[in-house]
Scaffold this motif. Structure first.
Motif, short mmCIF file in Angstrom:
data_model
loop_
_atom_site.label_atom_id
_atom_site.label_comp_id
_atom_site.label_asym_id
_atom_site.label_seq_id
_atom_site.Cartn_x
_atom_site.Cartn_y
_atom_site.Cartn_z
N VAL A 37 0.86 -1.18 0.00
CA VAL A 37 0.00 0.00 0.00
C VAL A 37 0.90 1.23 0.00
CG1 VAL A 37 -1.80 1.25 1.23
CG2 VAL A 37 -1.80 -1.25 1.22
N LEU A 38 0.93 1.93 -1.12
CA LEU A 38 1.78 3.11 -1.26
C LEU A 38 0.93 4.35 -1.09
CD1 LEU A 38 3.37 0.78 -2.67
CD2 LEU A 38 4.32 2.52 -4.18
N CYS A 39 1.34 5.21 -0.17
CA CYS A 39 0.62 6.44 0.11
C CYS A 39 1.52 7.62 -0.23
CB CYS A 39 0.20 6.48 1.58
SG CYS A 39 -0.65 8.00 2.06
N PHE A 40 1.24 8.29 -1.33
CA PHE A 40 2.00 9.47 -1.75
C PHE A 40 1.32 10.70 -1.15
CE2 PHE A 40 2.99 6.20 -4.80
CZ PHE A 40 4.32 6.41 -5.13
N PHE A 41 1.77 11.09 0.04
CA PHE A 41 1.08 12.13 0.80
C PHE A 41 1.70 13.51 0.66
CE2 PHE A 41 4.04 9.93 3.66
CZ PHE A 41 4.82 10.99 4.12
N PRO A 47 -2.49 18.25 8.65
CA PRO A 47 -3.34 17.52 9.61
C PRO A 47 -3.98 16.29 9.00
CG PRO A 47 -3.73 19.89 9.75
CD PRO A 47 -2.85 19.68 8.56
N GLN A 48 -4.37 16.36 7.73
CA GLN A 48 -4.97 15.20 7.07
C GLN A 48 -4.00 14.03 7.04
OE1 GLN A 48 -5.48 15.66 2.85
NE2 GLN A 48 -6.99 14.01 2.67
N THR A 49 -2.73 14.31 6.82
CA THR A 49 -1.73 13.25 6.76
C THR A 49 -1.55 12.58 8.12
OG1 THR A 49 -0.58 14.50 5.04
CG2 THR A 49 0.63 12.71 6.08
N GLN A 50 -1.55 13.36 9.18
CA GLN A 50 -1.41 12.80 10.52
C GLN A 50 -2.58 11.88 10.85
OE1 GLN A 50 1.27 13.03 12.48
NE2 GLN A 50 2.22 14.16 10.78
N ALA A 51 -3.77 12.22 10.38
CA ALA A 51 -4.94 11.36 10.59
C ALA A 51 -4.78 10.04 9.84
CB ALA A 51 -6.20 12.08 10.13
N VAL A 118 2.32 18.19 -5.95
CA VAL A 118 2.11 16.78 -5.62
C VAL A 118 0.64 16.43 -5.77
CG1 VAL A 118 2.27 15.03 -3.82
CG2 VAL A 118 4.05 16.77 -4.01
N ARG A 119 0.38 15.33 -6.46
CA ARG A 119 -0.98 14.81 -6.55
C ARG A 119 -1.08 13.67 -5.54
NH1 ARG A 119 -3.41 11.95 -11.94
NH2 ARG A 119 -1.63 10.58 -11.53
N PRO A 120 -1.68 13.90 -4.38
CA PRO A 120 -1.73 12.85 -3.36
C PRO A 120 -2.59 11.66 -3.81
CG PRO A 120 -2.21 15.02 -2.42
CD PRO A 120 -2.30 15.15 -3.91
N ILE A 121 -1.98 10.48 -3.82
CA ILE A 121 -2.69 9.28 -4.26
C ILE A 121 -2.27 8.08 -3.42
CG2 ILE A 121 -3.03 9.98 -6.66
CD1 ILE A 121 -0.55 8.33 -7.40
N TRP A 122 -3.12 7.07 -3.45
CA TRP A 122 -2.81 5.75 -2.92
C TRP A 122 -2.66 4.80 -4.10
CZ3 TRP A 122 -3.02 4.64 2.47
CH2 TRP A 122 -3.62 5.60 3.28
N VAL A 123 -1.66 3.93 -4.07
CA VAL A 123 -1.51 2.89 -5.09
C VAL A 123 -1.40 1.55 -4.37
CG1 VAL A 123 -0.18 2.04 -7.06
CG2 VAL A 123 -0.30 4.51 -6.61
#
Length: 367
Positions: A37-41, A47-51, A118-123
């Motif tokens: 699970v790759l999270c490009f944050f 704050p959203q990232t900490q959550a 940065v385009r935050p995405i999950w892969v």
């Protein structure tokens, strides 16, 4: 307008090497065998990232067995903000944007070290490192992503069925008396730590790390024995590779009797055999057991499930050098094996051309 690479389900994930908090050069291709699970944050300061991190840390799926979480940061300030939890949770410090560009989180034309959007995405990747699903932060919550991961079947059944590793198992490659002869050479001369190779500053260099590999080898110097091994490989292995893979072997590298000893806790963690400049020519690996009176020491292919293989004495396991594979710890006795690599004339030219990338202590090659 910025252009981003768009990966979709079924696409092979790009491979890369990048620094993590705990590893100065993490080989991404080594993680096969579990969901990734790759999270490009972008930045951990949001704050959203900490959550997201809090939710991930509370999820039991991330144990390096079913799944692993990899957070990818582009903010140099994050090195002081992030903390890994191994097994299960790691962070790539992608400050040069290598991973982000490959996976579509950064524009394909972003300049290294420059400011990029940065385009935050999950892969989400399957155990063979192919894309299962891509989620955008803008339209998917962390709960949606984690719920999807929880719904995935055990890694060995990710395809809906249990897969068979694409390998050949060939009995009767070496006769019992020839196996005993090779073992006798090792017992007469002994072996030395063989180590393994890595790419360091553009050079293929030999390193030793007992956490990754422990094995002792005897390099065969007896010309008649070397000729005898070539004869048997040519008659009993090469035709099967031609039949199954339509590949015509003409060259053989390495004449060794390897010993995985229980007293050394010998093993070899998951790796591929052709990922450096000095090994890029290798096409097929051959693992011929010379005995079978040992426990452990079995060869596995994590991308295709947890099953491991133990060829009978004199029998070979043959597989592509690009497959991720491992040798489990020998727990009783000693496993003796003959372990050559096979390739062809075209690959021999690659091997010779790559002599300039060989580090000190690694002999050069001439066709």
């Amino acid at each position: 307008m910025a252009k981003y690479r768009n990966l979709t389900a079924g696409d092979p994930a790009p491979w890369f090497k990048q620094r993590t908090l705990s590893n100065p050069k993490f080989n991404f291709d080594s993680i096969g065998g579990r969901y990734a699970v790759l999270c490009f944050f972008g930045s951990a300061s949001a704050p959203q990232t900490q959550a997201i991190f809090k939710a991930v840390a509370a999820d039991p799926s991330f144990d390096d067995v079913k799944a692993s979480f990899f957070g990818i940061s582009n903010d140099v300030g994050d090195e002081a903000r992030l903390a890994e939890r191994i097994p299960g949770i790691r962070f790539f410090l992608d400050f040069d944007g290598t991973a982000g560009q490959l996976f579509g989180a950064l524009p394909v034309d972003a300049q290294q070290g420059g400011k990029a959007s940065v385009r935050p995405i999950w892969v989400i990747l399957d155990p063979t490192l192919r894309v299962l699903k891509v989620f955008e932060f803008a339209s998917s919550s962390v709960e949606t992503v984690l719920s999807y991961v929880k719904s995935l079947p055990p890694p060995q059944r990710f395809a809906g069925i249990e897969l068979q590793a694409p390998i050949l198992v060939l009995p009767n490659v070496f006769e019992p008396e020839f196996c005993r002869k090779l073992i006798g050479l090792y017992e007469k001369h002994g072996g030395i730590e063989s180590g393994f190779v890595r790419e360091v500053d553009g050079k293929t260099v030999k390193v030793n790390d007992h956490a990754h590999k422990r094995r002792k080898d005897y390099d065969i110097i007896e010309e008649d024995v070397m000729a005898d091994t070539r004869h048997r490989i040519h008659r009993r292995v090469v035709p099967e590779i031609a039949k199954v893979h339509q590949f015509h072997v003409t060259r053989m590298e390495r004449y060794i009797v390897a010993c995985y000893a229980a007293e050394d806790e010998a093993h070899f963690n998951a790796h591929r055999d052709n990922t450096t400049s000095g090994t890029a020519h290798r096409r097929f690996a051959v693992s011929i057991n010379l005995n079978d009176d040992f426990d452990g020491g079995e060869v596995s292919f994590p991308e295709y499930g947890p099953r491991s293989f133990k060829a009978p004495a004199g029998g070979a396991i043959v597989f592509s050098c690009s497959l991720l594979h491992a040798v489990s710890k020998v727990t009783h006795g000693r496993r003796y094996a003959f372990l050559p690599f096979l390739y062809d004339d075209a690959a021999a030219k690659i091997r010779e051309e790559n002599n300039r990338f060989l580090g000190e202590g690694i002999g050069s090659y001439k066709t």
